[in-house]
Design a protein around this motif. Structure first.
Motif, PDB file in Angstrom:
ATOM      1  N   ASP A   1       0.860  -1.179   0.000  1.00  0.00           N
ATOM      2  CA  ASP A   1       0.000   0.000   0.000  1.00  0.00           C
ATOM      3  C   ASP A   1       0.896   1.228   0.000  1.00  0.00           C
ATOM      4  O   ASP A   1       1.935   1.248   0.673  1.00  0.00           O
ATOM      5  CB  ASP A   1      -0.899   0.021   1.240  1.00  0.00           C
ATOM      6  CG  ASP A   1      -1.882  -1.136   1.250  1.00  0.00           C
ATOM      7  OD1 ASP A   1      -2.347  -1.522   0.160  1.00  0.00           O
ATOM      8  OD2 ASP A   1      -2.185  -1.647   2.338  1.00  0.00           O
ATOM      9  N   LEU A   2       0.484   2.263  -0.735  1.00  0.00           N
ATOM     10  CA  LEU A   2       1.288   3.481  -0.828  1.00  0.00           C
ATOM     11  C   LEU A   2       0.392   4.694  -0.708  1.00  0.00           C
ATOM     12  O   LEU A   2      -0.614   4.817  -1.413  1.00  0.00           O
ATOM     13  CB  LEU A   2       2.050   3.519  -2.157  1.00  0.00           C
ATOM     14  CG  LEU A   2       2.957   4.716  -2.381  1.00  0.00           C
ATOM     15  CD1 LEU A   2       4.065   4.788  -1.332  1.00  0.00           C
ATOM     16  CD2 LEU A   2       3.558   4.671  -3.774  1.00  0.00           C
ATOM     17  N   ASP A   3       0.772   5.590   0.205  1.00  0.00           N
ATOM     18  CA  ASP A   3       0.096   6.871   0.371  1.00  0.00           C
ATOM     19  C   ASP A   3       0.641   7.804  -0.710  1.00  0.00           C
ATOM     20  O   ASP A   3       1.807   8.198  -0.670  1.00  0.00           O
ATOM     21  CB  ASP A   3       0.384   7.419   1.768  1.00  0.00           C
ATOM     22  CG  ASP A   3      -0.336   8.716   2.055  1.00  0.00           C
ATOM     23  OD1 ASP A   3      -1.010   9.256   1.148  1.00  0.00           O
ATOM     24  OD2 ASP A   3      -0.205   9.218   3.185  1.00  0.00           O
ATOM     25  N   MET A   4      -0.179   8.156  -1.683  1.00  0.00           N
ATOM     26  CA  MET A   4       0.262   8.914  -2.850  1.00  0.00           C
ATOM     27  C   MET A   4       0.527  10.394  -2.551  1.00  0.00           C
ATOM     28  O   MET A   4       1.046  11.110  -3.403  1.00  0.00           O
ATOM     29  CB  MET A   4      -0.763   8.786  -3.980  1.00  0.00           C
ATOM     30  CG  MET A   4      -1.078   7.341  -4.359  1.00  0.00           C
ATOM     31  SD  MET A   4       0.358   6.370  -4.813  1.00  0.00           S
ATOM     32  CE  MET A   4       0.498   6.773  -6.530  1.00  0.00           C
ATOM     33  N   THR A   5       0.203  10.877  -1.337  1.00  0.00           N
ATOM     34  CA  THR A   5       0.432  12.287  -1.016  1.00  0.00           C
ATOM     35  C   THR A   5       1.919  12.634  -0.978  1.00  0.00           C
ATOM     36  O   THR A   5       2.281  13.801  -1.035  1.00  0.00           O
ATOM     37  CB  THR A   5      -0.207  12.670   0.338  1.00  0.00           C
ATOM     38  OG1 THR A   5       0.348  11.843   1.363  1.00  0.00           O
ATOM     39  CG2 THR A   5      -1.717  12.512   0.294  1.00  0.00           C
TER      40      THR A   5
END
Length: 128
Positions: free
Chosen positions: A86-90
Motif C-alpha cells: 500500500d502506498l500513500d500517494m500524497t
C-alpha cells in the motif's frame, strides 16, 4: 530470473489517494503443460522478502528508497493472491512521472538483488 508484472497499474494517480499495488511474479523460462494451459493463468510466485523503491523518471531521483534494514517500510506483504504493498500517494508531486522498481532477497547470495523491471505511472493534478 523472474517475469514481473503489475497487472492493475494505472497510467495516472491522484495525490490524495492511498493505493494498493499488486505484483504478479513467475519464474522466467516457465513452460506450461496441457494442464496449466487449461487454467486461466499460472499461480503467482510468492517472494518471501521483497522491497520497492519509487523514483522520479525525469532525473532518476529516488523519492522512496528501499528500506530493507530495521525499518521495513517498503517491504512487500503477501497473501493468497500474491505480493502487494500500500502506498500513500500524497508523498508524490503531481505533474511528474514516477516509477517502481523492486529488489528481491536471494538466499543463495544472502543479499537483495534489484530486478531490471521498471513500472511507470504519472501523478495527476487533483480532480475538480
Amino acid at each position: 530470473s523472474y517475469v514481473i508484472t503489475m497487472p492493475k497499474l494505472k497510467e495516472g494517480y491522484f495525490k490524495y489517494s492511498k493505493e494498493r499495488f499488486r505484483l504478479y511474479v513467475r519464474e522466467k523460462g516457465w513452460s506450461p503443460n496441457i494442464y496449466t494451459v487449461a487454467k486461466t493463468k499460472p499461480a503467482t510466485l510468492l517472494i518471501q522478502s521483497a522491497s520497492y523503491k519509487v523514483f522520479r523518471t525525469s532525473d532518476e531521483k529516488v523519492v522512496i528508497p528501499y528500506n530493507t534494514g530495521s525499518d521495513n517500510s517498503t517491504m512487500l506483504s503477501y497473501d493468497s493472491e500474491g505480493n502487494y504493498f500500500d502506498l500513500d500517494m500524497t508523498m508524490l508531486e503531481p505533474g511528474y512521472t514516477f516509477a517502481f522498481q523492486f529488489s528481491f532477497y536471494e538466499d543463495s547470495t544472502g543479499a537483495y538483488r534489484e530486478q531490471p523491471n521498471i513500472f511507470k505511472f504519472r501523478m495527476l493534478e487533483e480532480e475538480l
